[in-house]
Design a protein around this motif. Structure first.
Motif, PDB file in Angstrom:
ATOM      1  N   HIS A 176      27.316  30.615  34.507  1.00  0.00           N
ATOM      2  CA  HIS A 176      28.254  29.949  33.601  1.00  0.00           C
ATOM      3  C   HIS A 176      28.003  28.449  33.598  1.00  0.00           C
ATOM      4  CE1 HIS A 176      32.140  28.164  32.331  1.00  0.00           C
ATOM      5  NE2 HIS A 176      32.102  29.159  31.472  1.00  0.00           N
ATOM      6  N   GLU A 177      27.468  27.948  32.531  1.00  0.00           N
ATOM      7  CA  GLU A 177      27.263  26.520  32.303  1.00  0.00           C
ATOM      8  C   GLU A 177      26.790  25.766  33.548  1.00  0.00           C
ATOM      9  OE1 GLU A 177      29.601  22.543  31.102  1.00  0.00           O
ATOM     10  OE2 GLU A 177      30.561  24.388  30.478  1.00  0.00           O
ATOM     11  N   GLY A 178      25.658  26.158  34.060  1.00  0.00           N
ATOM     12  CA  GLY A 178      25.076  25.436  35.189  1.00  0.00           C
ATOM     13  C   GLY A 178      25.483  25.972  36.542  1.00  0.00           C
ATOM     14  N   LEU A 179      26.594  26.717  36.593  1.00  0.00           N
ATOM     15  CA  LEU A 179      27.033  27.287  37.867  1.00  0.00           C
ATOM     16  C   LEU A 179      26.413  28.674  38.000  1.00  0.00           C
ATOM     17  CD1 LEU A 179      28.752  26.863  40.366  1.00  0.00           C
ATOM     18  CD2 LEU A 179      30.672  27.881  39.153  1.00  0.00           C
ATOM     19  N   ASP A 180      25.113  28.691  38.146  1.00  0.00           N
ATOM     20  CA  ASP A 180      24.367  29.941  38.206  1.00  0.00           C
ATOM     21  C   ASP A 180      23.960  30.204  39.646  1.00  0.00           C
ATOM     22  OD1 ASP A 180      24.460  29.821  35.391  1.00  0.00           O
ATOM     23  OD2 ASP A 180      22.641  28.592  35.382  1.00  0.00           O
ATOM     24  N   GLY A 181      24.272  31.394  40.134  1.00  0.00           N
ATOM     25  CA  GLY A 181      23.884  31.692  41.499  1.00  0.00           C
ATOM     26  C   GLY A 181      24.453  33.003  41.987  1.00  0.00           C
ATOM     27  N   LEU A 182      24.227  33.254  43.268  1.00  0.00           N
ATOM     28  CA  LEU A 182      24.710  34.483  43.897  1.00  0.00           C
ATOM     29  C   LEU A 182      26.013  34.193  44.633  1.00  0.00           C
ATOM     30  CD1 LEU A 182      21.311  35.784  45.323  1.00  0.00           C
ATOM     31  CD2 LEU A 182      22.429  36.373  43.143  1.00  0.00           C
ATOM     32  N   PHE A 183      26.961  35.117  44.472  1.00  0.00           N
ATOM     33  CA  PHE A 183      28.281  34.964  45.080  1.00  0.00           C
ATOM     34  C   PHE A 183      28.618  36.216  45.881  1.00  0.00           C
ATOM     35  CE2 PHE A 183      28.238  31.882  41.777  1.00  0.00           C
ATOM     36  CZ  PHE A 183      29.149  30.895  42.118  1.00  0.00           C
ATOM     37  N   THR A 184      29.359  36.014  46.954  1.00  0.00           N
ATOM     38  CA  THR A 184      29.778  37.120  47.802  1.00  0.00           C
ATOM     39  C   THR A 184      31.196  37.528  47.451  1.00  0.00           C
ATOM     40  OG1 THR A 184      28.411  36.303  49.616  1.00  0.00           O
ATOM     41  CG2 THR A 184      30.133  37.892  50.180  1.00  0.00           C
ATOM     42  N   VAL A 185      31.376  38.825  47.170  1.00  0.00           N
ATOM     43  CA  VAL A 185      32.722  39.329  46.863  1.00  0.00           C
ATOM     44  C   VAL A 185      33.548  39.316  48.143  1.00  0.00           C
ATOM     45  CG1 VAL A 185      34.080  41.279  46.029  1.00  0.00           C
ATOM     46  CG2 VAL A 185      31.843  40.784  45.004  1.00  0.00           C
ATOM     47  N   SER A 186      34.631  38.538  48.137  1.00  0.00           N
ATOM     48  CA  SER A 186      35.457  38.424  49.347  1.00  0.00           C
ATOM     49  C   SER A 186      36.804  39.124  49.202  1.00  0.00           C
ATOM     50  CB  SER A 186      35.700  36.942  49.676  1.00  0.00           C
ATOM     51  OG  SER A 186      36.346  36.289  48.598  1.00  0.00           O
ATOM     52  N   GLY A 187      37.058  39.714  48.033  1.00  0.00           N
ATOM     53  CA  GLY A 187      38.323  40.418  47.876  1.00  0.00           C
ATOM     54  C   GLY A 187      38.474  41.039  46.500  1.00  0.00           C
ATOM     55  N   ILE A 188      39.296  42.103  46.459  1.00  0.00           N
ATOM     56  CA  ILE A 188      39.661  42.766  45.203  1.00  0.00           C
ATOM     57  C   ILE A 188      41.189  42.759  45.122  1.00  0.00           C
ATOM     58  CG2 ILE A 188      39.503  44.857  43.813  1.00  0.00           C
ATOM     59  CD1 ILE A 188      36.813  43.614  44.353  1.00  0.00           C
ATOM     60  N   TYR A 189      41.728  42.276  44.022  1.00  0.00           N
ATOM     61  CA  TYR A 189      43.187  42.211  43.878  1.00  0.00           C
ATOM     62  C   TYR A 189      43.664  43.085  42.717  1.00  0.00           C
ATOM     63  CZ  TYR A 189      41.782  38.691  40.401  1.00  0.00           C
ATOM     64  OH  TYR A 189      41.186  38.028  39.360  1.00  0.00           O
ATOM     65  N   LYS A 190      44.904  43.527  42.822  1.00  0.00           N
ATOM     66  CA  LYS A 190      45.492  44.355  41.780  1.00  0.00           C
ATOM     67  C   LYS A 190      45.769  43.523  40.531  1.00  0.00           C
ATOM     68  CE  LYS A 190      47.756  47.856  44.670  1.00  0.00           C
ATOM     69  NZ  LYS A 190      49.057  48.502  45.010  1.00  0.00           N
ATOM     70  N   GLN A 191      45.730  44.210  39.398  1.00  0.00           N
ATOM     71  CA  GLN A 191      46.018  43.525  38.142  1.00  0.00           C
ATOM     72  C   GLN A 191      47.460  43.011  38.151  1.00  0.00           C
ATOM     73  OE1 GLN A 191      42.376  43.802  36.845  1.00  0.00           O
ATOM     74  NE2 GLN A 191      43.900  43.033  35.419  1.00  0.00           N
ATOM     75  N   LEU A 192      47.651  41.826  37.638  1.00  0.00           N
ATOM     76  CA  LEU A 192      49.007  41.317  37.471  1.00  0.00           C
ATOM     77  C   LEU A 192      49.695  42.085  36.344  1.00  0.00           C
ATOM     78  CD1 LEU A 192      48.490  37.460  37.829  1.00  0.00           C
ATOM     79  CD2 LEU A 192      49.340  39.062  39.538  1.00  0.00           C
ATOM     80  N   PRO A 193      51.019  42.149  36.351  1.00  0.00           N
ATOM     81  CA  PRO A 193      51.725  42.881  35.294  1.00  0.00           C
ATOM     82  C   PRO A 193      51.501  42.255  33.928  1.00  0.00           C
ATOM     83  CG  PRO A 193      53.259  41.631  36.670  1.00  0.00           C
ATOM     84  CD  PRO A 193      51.941  41.573  37.353  1.00  0.00           C
ATOM     85  N   PRO A 194      51.772  43.027  32.852  1.00  0.00           N
ATOM     86  CA  PRO A 194      51.548  42.501  31.490  1.00  0.00           C
ATOM     87  C   PRO A 194      52.333  41.235  31.189  1.00  0.00           C
ATOM     88  CG  PRO A 194      51.892  44.879  31.440  1.00  0.00           C
ATOM     89  CD  PRO A 194      52.210  44.439  32.835  1.00  0.00           C
ATOM     90  N   ASN A 195      53.477  41.035  31.875  1.00  0.00           N
ATOM     91  CA  ASN A 195      54.295  39.852  31.575  1.00  0.00           C
ATOM     92  C   ASN A 195      53.917  38.651  32.441  1.00  0.00           C
ATOM     93  OD1 ASN A 195      55.267  40.885  33.957  1.00  0.00           O
ATOM     94  ND2 ASN A 195      57.422  40.607  33.451  1.00  0.00           N
ATOM     95  N   ALA A 196      52.651  38.623  32.898  1.00  0.00           N
ATOM     96  CA  ALA A 196      52.138  37.450  33.609  1.00  0.00           C
ATOM     97  C   ALA A 196      51.385  36.575  32.617  1.00  0.00           C
ATOM     98  CB  ALA A 196      51.212  37.877  34.745  1.00  0.00           C
ATOM     99  N   SER A 197      51.688  35.291  32.594  1.00  0.00           N
ATOM    100  CA  SER A 197      51.035  34.397  31.637  1.00  0.00           C
ATOM    101  C   SER A 197      49.773  33.763  32.203  1.00  0.00           C
ATOM    102  CB  SER A 197      52.011  33.293  31.207  1.00  0.00           C
ATOM    103  OG  SER A 197      52.393  32.495  32.315  1.00  0.00           O
ATOM    104  N   LEU A 198      49.614  33.765  33.508  1.00  0.00           N
ATOM    105  CA  LEU A 198      48.444  33.161  34.150  1.00  0.00           C
ATOM    106  C   LEU A 198      47.698  34.254  34.909  1.00  0.00           C
ATOM    107  CD1 LEU A 198      47.017  30.405  34.769  1.00  0.00           C
ATOM    108  CD2 LEU A 198      48.335  30.354  36.894  1.00  0.00           C
ATOM    109  N   LYS A 199      46.622  34.756  34.320  1.00  0.00           N
ATOM    110  CA  LYS A 199      45.875  35.824  34.984  1.00  0.00           C
ATOM    111  C   LYS A 199      44.409  35.763  34.575  1.00  0.00           C
ATOM    112  CE  LYS A 199      47.810  39.019  31.544  1.00  0.00           C
ATOM    113  NZ  LYS A 199      48.603  40.248  31.371  1.00  0.00           N
ATOM    114  N   SER A 200      43.581  36.354  35.430  1.00  0.00           N
ATOM    115  CA  SER A 200      42.142  36.296  35.213  1.00  0.00           C
ATOM    116  C   SER A 200      41.477  37.430  35.979  1.00  0.00           C
ATOM    117  CB  SER A 200      41.600  34.938  35.675  1.00  0.00           C
ATOM    118  OG  SER A 200      40.205  34.903  35.588  1.00  0.00           O
ATOM    119  N   ASP A 201      40.298  37.827  35.519  1.00  0.00           N
ATOM    120  CA  ASP A 201      39.555  38.894  36.195  1.00  0.00           C
ATOM    121  C   ASP A 201      38.659  38.362  37.301  1.00  0.00           C
ATOM    122  OD1 ASP A 201      40.518  41.184  34.941  1.00  0.00           O
ATOM    123  OD2 ASP A 201      39.210  40.902  33.211  1.00  0.00           O
ATOM    124  N   ILE A 202      38.431  37.046  37.328  1.00  0.00           N
ATOM    125  CA  ILE A 202      37.581  36.438  38.344  1.00  0.00           C
ATOM    126  C   ILE A 202      38.251  35.176  38.858  1.00  0.00           C
ATOM    127  CG2 ILE A 202      35.420  35.162  38.718  1.00  0.00           C
ATOM    128  CD1 ILE A 202      34.018  37.071  36.910  1.00  0.00           C
TER     129      ILE A 202
END
Length: 799
Positions: A176-202
């Motif tokens: 992503h725009e210069g931030l190219d590289g390998l990353f280590t997955v440090s956690g998996i979180y549950k989806q926030l409910p539909p009525n959350a205004s601040l949410k993201s998949d990463i």
């Protein structure tokens, strides 16, 4: 006794079948509308309320003085959260958050050949102490122990790995725009409910964002959002006073001040005036609550009017029951029970209608509402039903139970003046509600029409934008610029392409900016916030932004990165005369002014046009591409753009968006309100017409002998029609006159939230009045003509 009352009620429903149908349709329609509104309002009021620390969770907002007043924004200095947490004892936790598409859209995450384009957020270390997340794998305390850790949502993990088990520790690639590289997955979180205004998949480490954008370390710049949790015993007003001048304490040239807004309230209170919340979506919540009450009142008024109007048919029944020893409270109970049974039947019909139309309602509102087993929903529906039953049945029960016994049995019951005035008052109220709803809906539509058709100062039609692609992984600046130029030239060769450029940020609603600008003659004690808009060569030309003087960026000149283009507003607030050729200082770098554009709208029409400068972005790895397409060739051109995109980004879906769609998204709430208002206004009119129709039928029946006598004595059909409709028209006309000032006040208050708005004219009101009179004439007139044409011998044969 209850069984006996139920039998009598059922017989009454069967005997007066027409009245029963009118009441059932009116009440069920009213309850359907009210329950739909309840579902929507309940969802709006619960947005972001699920966080455990909701009562003490706040967002820091920034006020900046401008030439046209105080401008409020979410963007704050990049190190604000960190500094507040260290220096303010009242702050328990603070976190900085910014979207990964801050400048150039989605990134690309890949694992073992699976490649997914998605958006992410950069968050600081205390993010999970501020917001409530549930982890499936990993530990939120050590989630960002390494700068190259990455967190994934449950849905994204399933798409990427086909599982959420044993995912922690796996290596994924993120570009992503210069931030190219390998990353280590440090956690998996549950989806926030539909009525959350601040949410993201990463979720990514905020420190990486600052490394990529070092200029944001300057306290005069703003972009990330700052959130905090205050300690329980903190006085918010006193804390606001403490942090008001916090930025100035870090940089003496800063004029911006800070204040807190409760995070879960910001969704509904997102409009600001002179630095203070003045409304926002909460206005629509309030509006629809009032609309729901009005619609229910309309339905209740129908029930009351029709029940009292048919009283002449039931007075002997009441008289006989009184002779048999029935007390008044017994009669009141029976008629209230009749009302409650009617509303209960209406509730059943309403639930069927809601289940039938809920998918459509969700599509219109953009929500995921359901009729599942929800105690709050059940209590809400029962509460609305009981209230409707009591309100609609109260007046008829008291009226019918208060008949004079002797007069009732002799058939000499008179219609009292008070009863007539009450009925007229209810019809007047109904008509007034309908007029207010129609005018309000019309005004909303005219304002949305203005928004959609207003000349913004640039052309947004047939302009598509997409991301260049994150597959290049180019580190070298010169190589990136060469590749970008090559890509743009390839795009321009495609038939149907008029022009192409690269850009950064948002064109339709650009936020953020800086006060780190200096020029000759600037008042050292007065800072002005400027918005920056980053675009490459041909950016101004692609959007057809008109130059007022000077020129735009051109490949024919060298060292264009040390040049700047301003808008008219910037020149005005800087007080520059003959600005072209003068040098100003931006971010401690000298920039020569080469041109001035005419003012154009780069934010929503809620905002006045603000000072802006263009920033040539070739050196900033900007990978958003904007293409202007020839009208009529959109499909073929997009297909060829897609093929070219696939050559440089194999296996990645070609995702694009039209600029006019982005602009329409700014007014998504207003568009949805306009659509809902249209339907609810129509429902209100239908219910009112049902009531008028029922009253017209009973009026004609009550006066059928009078009509017969008048016709025998030579009265014309039109004279009889006037007799039956005159009072209705007078009542509706008075309602229209009362509704006009009420509608004006409501419309003016709503329009004042826009910086650019329509003018209220007399025909907005006169047109509605004529429409309502026509509808009244059609509803009542048809029944009146039918009564006037009836054979008088049929009504006089018993005399």
């Amino acid at each position: 006794m209850l069984r006996h009352s139920l039998i009598l009620i059922c017989r009454s429903f069967k005997k007066y079948y027409g009245t029963f149908c009118i009441n059932l349709i009116g009440l069920s329609t009213g309850l359907t509308a009210a329950l739909f509104i309840y579902l929507w309002v309940n969802d709006e009021l619960t947005v972001d309320k699920f966080h455990e620390k909701d009562r003490h969770l706040f967002q820091v907002m920034k006020n900046t003085p401008t030439s046209s007043g105080v401008f409020t924004m979410e963007g704050t200095p990049a190190r604000l959260a960190e500094a507040l947490a260290k220096e303010m004892p009242d702050v328990e936790y603070a976190a900085s958050v910014t979207n990964s598409d801050w400048s150039s859209g989605k990134g690309l995450i890949s694992y073992n050949g699976t490649r997914i384009k998605t958006e992410g957020q950069f968050v600081s270390k205390d993010y999970f102490n501020v917001f409530s997340y549930s982890f499936i794998q990993g530990d939120q305390k050590t989630a960002f122990s390494d700068k190259y850790n990455i967190l994934l949502s449950e849905d994204l993990a399933m798409k990427l790995f086909n599982t959420t088990e044993d995912v922690v520790g796996k290596i994924v690639e993120w570009k992503h725009e210069g931030l190219d590289g390998l990353f280590t997955v440090s956690g998996i979180y549950k989806q926030l409910p539909p009525n959350a205004s601040l949410k993201s998949d990463i979720l990514l480490n905020y420190e990486l964002f600052l490394e990529r954008n070092p200029k944001l370390e300057n306290w005069l710049n703003s972009d990330p959002s700052t959130y905090m949790v205050l300690r329980k015993d903190t006085d918010v007003d006193q804390f606001n006073t403490k942090i008001s001048g916090f930025i100035k304490s870090k940089n003496k040239d800063a004029e911006a001040t800070l204040f807190l807004q409760r995070y879960s309230e910001k969704y509904l209170h997102n409009r600001y005036e002179n630095g203070k919340p003045v409304g926002g979506r909460m206005a629509y919540v309030t509006l629809f609550i009032i609309v729901a009450l009005f619609i229910l009142l309309n339905a209740c008024i129908n029930f009351m009017n029709l029940s009292t109007a048919k009283a002449m048919r039931r007075f002997k029944e009441v008289g006989v029951r009184k002779v048999m020893g029935a007390k008044r409270r017994t009669l009141v109970f029976q008629f209230l029970l009749e009302s409650m049974l009617m509303t209960s039947l209406s509730l059943g019909v309403a639930i069927v209608l809601i289940r039938l139309f809920l998918p459509w309602f969700n599509e219109v509102t953009g929500k995921q509402l359901s009729l599942g087993f929800d105690p709050r929903l059940i209590l809400g529906a029962l509460g609305i039903t009981i209230l409707t039953g009591i309100v609609s049945g109260s007046y008829p029960s008291l009226y019918l139970s208060n008949f004079n016994l002797v007069a009732a049995l002799k058939g000499k019951l008179n219609t009292y003046i008070g009863e007539l005035w009450t009925r007229k008052g209810l019809v007047l109220f109904q008509s007034m509600i309908s007029v207010v709803l129609i005018i309000s809906t019309w005004i909303v539509y005219k304002q949305i029409e203005l928004v959609q058709t207003k000349n913004l100062g640039y052309v947004r039609d047939n302009i598509v934008h997409f991301e260049m692609g994150a597959d290049d992984a180019i580190k070298d600046k010169q190589a990136f610029e060469a590749d970008l130029e090559l890509r743009l030239q390839e795009i321009k060769k495609i038939p149907g392409v008029i022009n192409a450029t690269n850009f950064r940020h948002s064109i339709t609603n650009r936020q953020g900016g800086t006060t780190d600008i200096a020029w000759e003659g600037k008042d050292a004690d007065h800072a002005i916030e400027f918005t920056d808009l980053a675009g490459g060569y041909d950016f101004i030309e692609t959007l057809d932004i008109e130059m007022k003087e000077g020129r735009s960026y051109s490949r024919n000149f060298a060292s264009e990165e040390s040049k700047v283009v301003l808008n008219e507003k910037a020149v005005e607030v800087m007080g520059l005369k003959d600005p072209v050729g003068k040098v100003i200082r931006i971010w401690n770098e000298d920039q020569e002014i080469i041109g001035v554009t005419k003012n154009f709208h780069f934010q929503s029409l809620y905002e006045e046009i603000k000072p802006l400068f263009f920033d040539l972005s070739l050196n900033k790895r900007v990978s958003k591409i904007m293409v202007k397409i020839k009208a009529g060739s959109e499909q073929e051109t997009l297909e060829q753009l897609g093929r070219l995109y696939a050559v440089h980004n194999p296996g990645v879906a070609f995702e694009y968006s039209f600029l006019d769609s982005d602009y329409q998204a700014l007014y998504e709430s207003e568009n949805r309100v306009a659509i809902l208002s249209k339907y609810f206004a129509a429902i209100s009119i239908v219910i009112s017409c049902l009531g008028l129709f029922g009253l017209a039928v009973f009026t004609a029946e009550r006066k059928k002998k009078e009509i017969g006598i008048r016709k025998v004595l030579g009265s014309t059909v039109w004279r009889v029609v006037y007799l039956l409709t005159g009072e209705f028209f007078k009542t509706v006309f008075i309602a229209i006159l009362i509704a006009f000032p009420v509608s004006y006040i409501i419309a003016r208050k709503w329009l004042d939230s826009f910086a650019y708005k329509i003018e209220l004219t007399w025909w907005h009101f006169a047109g509605t009045g004529i429409l309502v009179l026509l509808v009244t004439g059609l509803t009542v007139g048809a029944q009146a003509v039918k009564a006037a044409l009836a054979n008088p011998t049929k009504s006089l044969k018993d005399e």
